[in-house]
Design an enzyme around this catalytic site. Structure first.
Site: not given
Lengths: 244, 244
Positions: B199, B95
């Site tokens: 990623e 987050g």
């Protein structure tokens, strides 16, 4: 729930807040030259704040060369308060916002710059320098490469600015947040509206009126409201309190 | 000029540092399931740190559901040190890194988590939680929406991590910095190497060895040296001191 911040603009304060010093296809500061000439009319000596980049002398030289071509007589690199005291205008250049703010605090330049600009000294900011015109640097895009003692900035305008605003890329497979998602995160924790400035745009602040200048819309984000698109020529103040 | 940081790994500390909880085309935590199962082998109770997102309960529920499908018996939402004390492993979710770190300081959780992990408690981080495993959060990609009292993080590994690493986009006309340019700015001000995790990749730390896991290379940035590409399966330590 939404508390709108108290306006901190004084009447006299002329500001020019540029999203990015360069725009694709144009040279350094080219797209903002008419506005820079306007705010610097009658100005002899510009104090340049180079701290957002590592090589300060090279940065000052680049700005000196460019402003000389706009008929500015003298560009002085800021070292301490003396250069602010003797200037007819101040220009805060872009780069890394954290590095810029940390250095301004360490050199005790925040108060002298704030006070002189509130007293009418023309202020030009580009990118990181534009971030500093808001209440805090909490909507910068930059990496926090150094830790300033505070995120509090000049607070010349009562809204946050997000320069280099980028619209979400359709079809992107990257899982990192979009810029819009980041600004929404800011609004989860803060009530201050955010004016997102796409490249090629800038804000002109004169006589308590903030006008969007440039070739593209700005996007206004407010807590609990849908974002608004603001067209060039509009007054930002008219949108800050618009129904969501 | 380059000073390499002192290694702070203890021998026992097992860590799993995931670049992003999701990868395009896969569900939440799917791509890292084999590694999560490996580090959580024999673990009954996982303490989940949800502070990087605003809605903590929903976040914990999502993680609880997912870890239950990996045969974890119990997922407890961390509120204070008690949940850390009684856990068999800790998972710090992604987050906003600034929001996460500020909350951890305010709840006085930094020291209990650091000490238990140094003592052998398995640590899983994703995105913001991965940032925290390095010495500081100075290479986060996140917007500084709140101000933590310090940028100092856990320091489990002697290098900075940049998750969600994005290669420069060929032909982009945007004038904002690329990720590589941001990391170079970090290295203008700091000597700590930066491991950029694309990623779909993660780091497994076991017995003082840090291994790159996943489907793509990592990219290592060091002060005064060209970046290095590191292939999956490699040990990061072998590259940290490689000639530039």
């Amino acid at each position: 729930m939404r508390r709108l911040p108290v306006a901190v603009n004084s009447g006299a304060m002329p500001l020019l807040l540029i999203s990015s010093s360069s725009v694709h296809g144009y040279g350094y500061l080219d797209h903002s030259e008419p506005e820079i000439r306007r705010i610097l009319e009658g100005v002899r000596r510009v104090a340049f704040v180079p701290f957002a980049l590592k090589d300060r002398d090279a940065y000052t030289e680049k700005v000196r060369e460019r402003l000389t071509r706009m008929d500015v007589a003298e560009v002085v690199q800021v070292d301490g308060p003396a250069e602010i005291d003797s200037a007819d205008a101040v220009f805060v250049g872009g780069g890394n916002t954290f590095r810029l703010l940390k250095e301004l605090y360490e050199r005790k330049l925040m108060t002298p710059i704030r006070e002189r600009v509130r007293g009418g000294l023309p202020y030009i900011g580009s990118s990181a320098g534009t971030n500093l015109a808001g209440p805090t640097i909490k909507t910068t895009n930059d990496m926090p490469i150094v830790q300033p003692p505070s995120f509090e900035a000049f607070g010349f305008v009562p809204f946050q600015i997000n320069p280099h605003y980028l619209d979400p890329e359709p079809g992107s497979t990257h899982q990192g947040e979009t810029r819009e998602e980041r600004i929404r995160e800011f609004l989860e924790e803060n009530d201050t509206p955010v004016v997102a400035l796409r490249e090629g745009t800038m804000l002109r602040v004169e006589e308590q009126a903030t006008t969007l200048i440039g070739i593209r819309n700005a996007r206004l984000f407010r807590s609990g409201a849908y974002p608004l698109e603001i067209e060039p020529g509009s007054r930002i103040e008219e949108f800050l309190q618009a129904p969501g």
